[in-house]
Design a protein around this motif. Structure first.
Motif, PDB file in Angstrom:
ATOM      1  N   LEU A 207      40.345  72.273  45.179  1.00  0.00           N
ATOM      2  CA  LEU A 207      40.571  72.262  43.727  1.00  0.00           C
ATOM      3  C   LEU A 207      40.201  73.618  43.120  1.00  0.00           C
ATOM      4  CD1 LEU A 207      39.197  68.705  42.877  1.00  0.00           C
ATOM      5  CD2 LEU A 207      41.585  69.434  42.864  1.00  0.00           C
ATOM      6  N   TRP A 208      39.145  74.222  43.641  1.00  0.00           N
ATOM      7  CA  TRP A 208      38.750  75.549  43.143  1.00  0.00           C
ATOM      8  C   TRP A 208      39.833  76.580  43.471  1.00  0.00           C
ATOM      9  CZ3 TRP A 208      37.648  80.319  45.436  1.00  0.00           C
ATOM     10  CH2 TRP A 208      37.044  81.252  44.598  1.00  0.00           C
ATOM     11  N   LEU A 209      40.435  76.467  44.656  1.00  0.00           N
ATOM     12  CA  LEU A 209      41.517  77.388  45.013  1.00  0.00           C
ATOM     13  C   LEU A 209      42.714  77.237  44.078  1.00  0.00           C
ATOM     14  CD1 LEU A 209      41.431  77.002  48.909  1.00  0.00           C
ATOM     15  CD2 LEU A 209      40.791  79.043  47.610  1.00  0.00           C
ATOM     16  N   CYS A 210      42.881  76.042  43.514  1.00  0.00           N
ATOM     17  CA  CYS A 210      43.997  75.768  42.596  1.00  0.00           C
ATOM     18  C   CYS A 210      43.562  75.927  41.132  1.00  0.00           C
ATOM     19  CB  CYS A 210      44.517  74.352  42.801  1.00  0.00           C
ATOM     20  SG  CYS A 210      45.078  73.992  44.476  1.00  0.00           S
ATOM     21  N   ARG A 211      42.421  76.546  40.897  1.00  0.00           N
ATOM     22  CA  ARG A 211      41.821  76.552  39.550  1.00  0.00           C
ATOM     23  C   ARG A 211      42.718  77.157  38.486  1.00  0.00           C
ATOM     24  NH1 ARG A 211      39.984  80.415  42.738  1.00  0.00           N
ATOM     25  NH2 ARG A 211      39.653  82.544  42.005  1.00  0.00           N
ATOM     26  N   ALA A 212      43.579  78.108  38.870  1.00  0.00           N
ATOM     27  CA  ALA A 212      44.418  78.769  37.871  1.00  0.00           C
ATOM     28  C   ALA A 212      45.332  77.775  37.169  1.00  0.00           C
ATOM     29  CB  ALA A 212      45.238  79.879  38.520  1.00  0.00           C
ATOM     30  N   VAL A 213      45.813  76.777  37.921  1.00  0.00           N
ATOM     31  CA  VAL A 213      46.746  75.822  37.319  1.00  0.00           C
ATOM     32  C   VAL A 213      46.035  74.914  36.319  1.00  0.00           C
ATOM     33  CG1 VAL A 213      46.558  73.879  38.933  1.00  0.00           C
ATOM     34  CG2 VAL A 213      48.746  74.405  37.893  1.00  0.00           C
ATOM     35  N   PHE A 214      44.728  74.708  36.512  1.00  0.00           N
ATOM     36  CA  PHE A 214      43.988  73.838  35.599  1.00  0.00           C
ATOM     37  C   PHE A 214      43.591  74.558  34.306  1.00  0.00           C
ATOM     38  CE2 PHE A 214      42.893  71.991  39.849  1.00  0.00           C
ATOM     39  CZ  PHE A 214      43.670  70.849  39.696  1.00  0.00           C
ATOM     40  N   ALA A 215      43.847  75.881  34.266  1.00  0.00           N
ATOM     41  CA  ALA A 215      43.529  76.654  33.060  1.00  0.00           C
ATOM     42  C   ALA A 215      44.631  76.562  32.010  1.00  0.00           C
ATOM     43  CB  ALA A 215      43.287  78.118  33.434  1.00  0.00           C
ATOM     44  N   VAL A 216      45.774  75.980  32.382  1.00  0.00           N
ATOM     45  CA  VAL A 216      46.890  75.817  31.444  1.00  0.00           C
ATOM     46  C   VAL A 216      47.178  74.321  31.296  1.00  0.00           C
ATOM     47  CG1 VAL A 216      47.903  78.067  31.956  1.00  0.00           C
ATOM     48  CG2 VAL A 216      48.557  76.095  33.319  1.00  0.00           C
ATOM     49  N   PRO A 217      47.731  73.905  30.168  1.00  0.00           N
ATOM     50  CA  PRO A 217      47.866  72.465  29.907  1.00  0.00           C
ATOM     51  C   PRO A 217      48.954  71.751  30.698  1.00  0.00           C
ATOM     52  CG  PRO A 217      48.771  73.748  28.088  1.00  0.00           C
ATOM     53  CD  PRO A 217      48.106  74.725  29.007  1.00  0.00           C
ATOM     54  N   ALA A 218      49.815  72.490  31.404  1.00  0.00           N
ATOM     55  CA  ALA A 218      50.958  71.849  32.065  1.00  0.00           C
ATOM     56  C   ALA A 218      50.530  70.802  33.092  1.00  0.00           C
ATOM     57  CB  ALA A 218      51.829  72.907  32.740  1.00  0.00           C
ATOM     58  N   TRP A 219      49.387  70.976  33.743  1.00  0.00           N
ATOM     59  CA  TRP A 219      48.977  70.044  34.797  1.00  0.00           C
ATOM     60  C   TRP A 219      48.688  68.644  34.243  1.00  0.00           C
ATOM     61  CZ3 TRP A 219      44.304  67.418  35.126  1.00  0.00           C
ATOM     62  CH2 TRP A 219      43.302  67.819  34.228  1.00  0.00           C
ATOM     63  N   ARG A 220      48.370  68.582  32.940  1.00  0.00           N
ATOM     64  CA  ARG A 220      48.104  67.273  32.318  1.00  0.00           C
ATOM     65  C   ARG A 220      49.170  66.925  31.275  1.00  0.00           C
ATOM     66  NH1 ARG A 220      44.236  70.818  30.202  1.00  0.00           N
ATOM     67  NH2 ARG A 220      44.246  70.983  27.919  1.00  0.00           N
ATOM     68  N   ASP A 221      50.376  67.437  31.504  1.00  0.00           N
ATOM     69  CA  ASP A 221      51.521  67.062  30.679  1.00  0.00           C
ATOM     70  C   ASP A 221      52.000  65.696  31.172  1.00  0.00           C
ATOM     71  OD1 ASP A 221      53.874  66.759  29.309  1.00  0.00           O
ATOM     72  OD2 ASP A 221      54.817  68.606  30.020  1.00  0.00           O
ATOM     73  N   TRP A 222      51.363  64.633  30.691  1.00  0.00           N
ATOM     74  CA  TRP A 222      51.565  63.299  31.261  1.00  0.00           C
ATOM     75  C   TRP A 222      53.006  62.801  31.178  1.00  0.00           C
ATOM     76  CZ3 TRP A 222      47.868  63.212  34.328  1.00  0.00           C
ATOM     77  CH2 TRP A 222      46.596  63.620  33.962  1.00  0.00           C
ATOM     78  N   PRO A 223      53.753  63.064  30.116  1.00  0.00           N
ATOM     79  CA  PRO A 223      55.165  62.652  30.137  1.00  0.00           C
ATOM     80  C   PRO A 223      55.937  63.267  31.307  1.00  0.00           C
ATOM     81  CG  PRO A 223      54.490  63.146  27.899  1.00  0.00           C
ATOM     82  CD  PRO A 223      53.366  63.584  28.777  1.00  0.00           C
TER      83      PRO A 223
END
Length: 437
Positions: A207-223
């Motif tokens: 998850l830390w290696l993927c941390r960049a993606v969690f810095a933007v809201p797209a990963w939790r764009d639930w629709p």
């Protein structure tokens, strides 16, 4: 961006070599696990750790489709310039891993009972194995989640991150094995706790290696994450890969069972020679993974020229590696067999069948590489259908071949299945290339 950078031999090697190195660390862990429990001076703990690990690996393997499916879909989204979908795919994979892991934990009593019904063991070994599995099963969400993370990283050519992840997990596991078993005297439970901690540590590091993606809201764009059409497509891709993998496993399991018909010596010789096939698989994974990433990106970008170059470059290196492995097996095969088996009859039998293992890398290279190409293109229906044809061809051929040639016929049947899979997938390839236009 990776999907627009030039496709070169150096780039292929940059993707492939870390995977080859990563795979090389896997057998080391098995040796250490066996070695530390072997210091206890009893046979039962060794057998318990072995059978417990095999059962859990078989259960987790069912969800191995998540690694392959995530790679193909993510690579295509990256090639199409859809960063939002790339992020959403990671979230979907993690959610699937969490759900599958929790399901295994809930069903563990029935899963373990079924495993020991299929493969019974002595009361002592089964008791120790259940202790081992009762601890390790609680890391099921981490293990399956890591399939998704690995596929997601491979799709973006971040195979050095995959290598770092594997080294961290195996290194942690080995150090804790030594501490818990030899230092604290925890026995089989110590091996299980070491693996449990290593697997959860791996998930956190992933998850830390993927941390960049969690810095933007797209990963939790639930629709987007729960978009019905995308979920359906992901389900179809993963189901096709699962069916293909089950059929492939059926071939190898039947190979083991058929080999037992020819006596203990032939069975032992076959098992020794299969280690050469595992070495080939570990080496080929790197170039198949490179094909998955580069083909997926090219298809996502609708660039047929780029797709063909990706196929040519990765296949060139795969062919060179397989040719080198065939030569190495021919030259040092007898010496390697003598190290792995002290029984003279087993050595002699294994040397007799060694030519089949020398031929296997060259016969199988097309099938292995086309698997990676079709995964990257998410042409999983073709993969599934060609695997069905190959499986039928194997069983139709191997039974009369064994009747006439014995164990030689068994090896001929296995090589025939490799060839059929390569030829049938090759027949489907031109349509894949046309679809990229």
């Amino acid at each position: 961006m990776a999907e627009t950078a030039p496709l070169t031999h150096r780039r292929v090697l940059h993707i492939a070599l870390p995977i080859v190195l990563s795979n090389a660390t896997v057998p080391i862990l098995g040796v250490v696990d066996t070695g530390v429990v072997g210091q206890l001076g009893e046979a039962a703990p060794i057998g318990a750790v072995g059978i417990g690990a095999i059962i859990l690996t078989a259960i987790y393997w069912v969800f191995g489709f998540l690694r392959m499916g995530t790679t193909g879909l993510t690579a295509q989204a990256a090639g199409a310039g859809q960063p939002g979908e790339v992020a959403a795919l990671l979230t979907r994979s993690l959610l699937i891993g969490a759900a599958a892991g929790v399901g295994i934990i809930i069903l563990q009593v029935w899963l373990f009972a079924g495993a020991f019904w299929i493969s019974p063991a002595s009361a002592e070994v089964e008791g120790l194995a259940r202790t081992y599995m009762a601890i390790r099963v609680w890391s099921a969400p981490a293990v399956i989640g890591l399939y998704g993370i690995t596929g997601w990283l491979v799709a973006q050519e971040r195979t050095r991150a995959v290598l770092a992840l594997q080294v961290l997990m195996n290194g942690t596991n080995i150090l804790l094995d030594l501490l818990f078993v030899l230092g604290f005297g925890w026995g089989v439970a110590g091996v299980a706790w070491a693996t449990f901690i290593a697997e959860w540590s791996g998930l956190l590091f992933g998850l830390w290696l993927c941390r960049a993606v969690f810095a933007v809201p797209a990963w939790r764009d639930w629709p987007r994450v729960f978009d019905r059409a995308r979920l359906r497509n992901m389900a179809v891709v993963n189901t096709d890969i699962l069916i293909r993998s089950v059929l492939l496993q059926a071939i190898f399991v039947s190979f083991l069972f058929y080999g037992a018909r020819f006596g203990d010596v032939q069975l032992a010789a076959n098992q020794i020679l299969m280690q050469f096939l595992y070495v080939t698989s570990y080496a080929m994974d790197g170039f198949a993974f490179a094909a998955e990433a580069l083909v997926g990106q090219a298809l996502g970008a609708a660039n047929a020229v780029r797709l063909r170059r990706a196929v040519v470059l990765t296949s060139f290196w795969a062919l060179m590696i397989c040719a080198a492995l065939s030569l190495v097996f021919a030259l040092i095969g007898p010496w390697s067999i003598a190290i792995m088996a002290k029984s003279v009859p087993v050595q002699e039998a294994a040397v007799t069948y060694l030519p089949y293992m020398v031929a296997a890398p060259l016969v199988g290279v097309a099938a292995w590489m086309l698997d990676g190409i079709f995964i990257g293109a998410t042409r999983t229906t073709d993969m599934r259908n060609m695997m069905i044809i190959s499986t039928i061809a194997y069983f139709v051929a191997v039974i009369p071949l064994m009747a006439v040639f014995g164990n030689h016929g068994l090896w001929l049947g296995l090589l025939f299945s490799f060839a059929v899979r390569g030829v049938t997938l090759g027949w489907k390839y031109p349509r894949l290339e046309r679809s990229a236009a």
